[in-house]
Design a protein around this motif. Structure first.
Motif, PDB file in Angstrom:
ATOM      1  N   VAL A 197      34.506 -75.901  97.899  1.00 40.82           N
ATOM      2  CA  VAL A 197      34.060 -74.773  97.203  1.00 40.82           C
ATOM      3  C   VAL A 197      32.743 -74.336  97.709  1.00 40.82           C
ATOM      4  O   VAL A 197      32.403 -73.016  97.346  1.00 40.82           O
ATOM      5  N   ASP A 198      32.042 -75.247  98.211  1.00 41.61           N
ATOM      6  CA  ASP A 198      30.785 -74.746  98.854  1.00 41.61           C
ATOM      7  C   ASP A 198      30.855 -73.658  99.954  1.00 41.61           C
ATOM      8  O   ASP A 198      30.163 -72.806  99.964  1.00 41.61           O
ATOM      9  N   GLU A 199      32.071 -73.943 100.556  1.00 42.70           N
ATOM     10  CA  GLU A 199      32.381 -72.832 101.710  1.00 42.70           C
ATOM     11  C   GLU A 199      32.750 -71.572 100.950  1.00 42.70           C
ATOM     12  O   GLU A 199      32.471 -70.547 101.509  1.00 42.70           O
ATOM     13  N   HIS A 200      33.261 -71.453  99.788  1.00 44.03           N
ATOM     14  CA  HIS A 200      33.699 -70.403  98.959  1.00 44.03           C
ATOM     15  C   HIS A 200      32.408 -69.733  98.585  1.00 44.03           C
ATOM     16  O   HIS A 200      32.269 -68.537  98.596  1.00 44.03           O
TER      17      HIS A 200
ATOM     18  N   ASP B  21      38.366 -68.439 100.710  1.00 48.48           N
ATOM     19  CA  ASP B  21      38.798 -68.132  99.302  1.00 48.48           C
ATOM     20  C   ASP B  21      40.098 -68.820  99.062  1.00 48.48           C
ATOM     21  O   ASP B  21      40.633 -68.465  97.881  1.00 48.48           O
ATOM     22  N   ALA B  22      40.435 -69.897  99.574  1.00 51.89           N
ATOM     23  CA  ALA B  22      41.652 -70.801  99.216  1.00 51.89           C
ATOM     24  C   ALA B  22      41.233 -72.142  99.666  1.00 51.89           C
ATOM     25  O   ALA B  22      40.781 -72.567 100.463  1.00 51.89           O
ATOM     26  N   ILE B  23      41.705 -72.877  98.489  1.00 53.04           N
ATOM     27  CA  ILE B  23      41.874 -74.621  98.674  1.00 53.04           C
ATOM     28  C   ILE B  23      43.289 -75.062  98.148  1.00 53.04           C
ATOM     29  O   ILE B  23      43.720 -74.705  97.119  1.00 53.04           O
TER      30      ILE B  23
ATOM     31  N   THR C  71      41.307 -69.100  95.075  1.00 55.25           N
ATOM     32  CA  THR C  71      42.668 -69.645  94.627  1.00 55.25           C
ATOM     33  C   THR C  71      42.652 -71.139  95.159  1.00 55.25           C
ATOM     34  O   THR C  71      42.261 -71.368  96.220  1.00 55.25           O
ATOM     35  N   ILE C  72      43.013 -71.963  93.897  1.00 61.08           N
ATOM     36  CA  ILE C  72      43.365 -73.364  94.303  1.00 61.08           C
ATOM     37  C   ILE C  72      44.697 -73.642  93.857  1.00 61.08           C
ATOM     38  O   ILE C  72      45.192 -73.489  92.793  1.00 61.08           O
TER      39      ILE C  72
ATOM     40  N   TYR D 160      46.152 -71.898  90.809  1.00 60.49           N
ATOM     41  CA  TYR D 160      45.265 -71.137  89.909  1.00 60.49           C
ATOM     42  C   TYR D 160      44.470 -69.948  90.514  1.00 60.49           C
ATOM     43  O   TYR D 160      43.833 -70.246  91.814  1.00 60.49           O
ATOM     44  N   HIS D 161      44.256 -68.790  90.026  1.00 64.02           N
ATOM     45  CA  HIS D 161      43.371 -67.635  90.517  1.00 64.02           C
ATOM     46  C   HIS D 161      43.066 -66.698  89.332  1.00 64.02           C
ATOM     47  O   HIS D 161      43.782 -66.471  88.728  1.00 64.02           O
TER      48      HIS D 161
END
Length: 391
Positions: free
Chosen positions: A58-61, A67-69, A210-211, A224-225
């Motif tokens: 999430v830190d990268e986001h 934008d995706a994990i 988006t996870i 989830y988005h």
């Protein structure tokens, strides 16, 4: 980390020597006292392992690079977390030294963010990946960066292979796969429901991210988005059947001039339920509240009372509306992100930053006051709901 011998021996003077001091390597210290780092060795601590890796992604986001994990639970007990960010740096600073990947996975930084220098970090202040590695029977890191795929393997926090450069690639991102150590945890069975709830929560808190979660034990994928962020979160939390005082939810966000604190908030009153309030700091649920909650609640009560008096709903002789009446029937979510969070306790459930409380109070006061003046009909309905409760 150092441990001493028997305190009663040291009281006798000469019996306490340097030989009584035991210096532990980082991974040994973490494995000996895991509860100090993840709260417990039960289900809560086990799930925290997953969240630490996810929060690193999430830190990268938050830094604008992912934008995706994707999170996958495999049939052999592995948890695999993949992001499409820049990839953990792989360079080595000094000849013969550790790569940046190995430093992230073996050295705690205890700073305001991880070694890679994020302005805002959601994990354990730079020790998250290190802790996960130490408490895993096995862990593999796969990085797509600098035109190649890089890999390295660990066992119980110790590297068992060198960082290896593999084939060329134009992809980018990081995959961390780990197997929680059964010798550390009371159970290594992860709850799909608990993970699903938390990952959806993170998607609400980070609009546009988006996870995905896939369980291969049997397979059951979810995704989830939420582009509407906290407003969508409030919509999910609202009582059923809904009986709303106003719609849509009030939502706003702001960041201070120094870019060290940002605030997102959403709120909506309903006519019959007691409501619900949730607060977060750097993506972590602050169950015990803290200064950001205090700033929100105080500002909310102040704004409502000030508006009620200006509109003539309260006379000069009337007492102020209580905080309890203001918050009755209110569903609200507040999320703060801080460059230098101060949490009380190892489980990070209470935020202690005084500056966060002051800034949240300022933001809520400004934006809620502005919203009430721009939406007089909805504001009147909200005040009527509150005043009926106060009677």
């Amino acid at each position: 980390m150092a441990e001493t011998g028997n305190p009663s021996q040291s009281a006798n003077g000469h019996e306490y020597t340097a030989s009584h001091i035991q210096v532990l390597e980082t991974h040994e210290a973490i494995r000996r006292r895991p509860g100090m780092y993840i709260g417990s060795t039960g289900e809560r601590g086990l799930h925290q392992m997953v969240y630490e890796v996810v929060l690193y992604a999430v830190d990268e986001h938050l830094a604008g690079h992912a934008d995706a994990i994707d999170v996958t639970l495999t049939s052999d007990g592995c948890v695999r977390v993949t992001d499409n960010g820049r990839g953990v740096p792989v360079e080595v600073k000094e000849p013969g030294g550790k790569s940046a990947v190995e430093r992230e996975l073996t050295e705690p930084s205890f700073g305001s963010g991880p070694h890679t220098g994020y302005r805002v970090s959601g994990g354990l202040n730079g020790v998250g990946l290190c802790v996960v590695n130490a408490l895993s029977n096995r862990l593999t890191a796969e990085v797509h960066r600098d035109g190649h795929r890089w890999t390295q393997a660990y066992e119980k926090g110790i590297p068992v292979t060198l960082l290896t450069r593999n084939e060329e690639t134009d992809q980018h991102g990081t995959t961390i796969a780990f197997w929680p150590d059964a010798d550390i945890f009371e159970t290594t069975h992860l709850s799909f429901a608990a993970l699903s709830e938390r990952l959806q929560e993170l998607a609400f808190l980070n609009g546009g991210l988006t996870i995905s979660l896939t369980d291969e034990r049997p397979e059951r994928p979810v995704r989830y988005h939420h582009t509407d962020g906290l407003r969508a979160y409030v919509d999910r939390l609202k009582p059923y059947p809904p009986s709303l005082v106003h719609s849509p939810a009030i939502a706003f966000e702001s960041e201070n001039q120094d870019e060290t604190i940002s605030v997102q908030a959403a709120m909506q009153w309903n006519t019959w339920s007691q409501g619900e309030f949730r607060s977060f700091a750097n993506g972590t649920r602050t169950h015990e509240g803290g200064m950001h909650e205090q700033g929100f609640r105080t500002a909310l009560t102040d704004v409502v009372n000030h508006y009620a008096r200006r509109q003539g709903h309260l006379s000069a002789n009337d007492e102020d509306i209580t905080a309890t009446a203001v918050q009755e029937g209110l569903t609200a979510v507040i999320s703060v992100k801080l460059a230098h969070p101060v949490f009380e306790g190892a489980t990070r459930t209470k935020l202690g930053n005084l500056d966060a409380g002051a800034y949240v109070h300022e933001v809520v006061s400004q934006h809620l006051t502005d919203w009430l003046h721009r939406h007089p009909h909805e504001a009147t309905a909200i005040l009527r709901r509150i005043l009926n409760t106060a009677i």
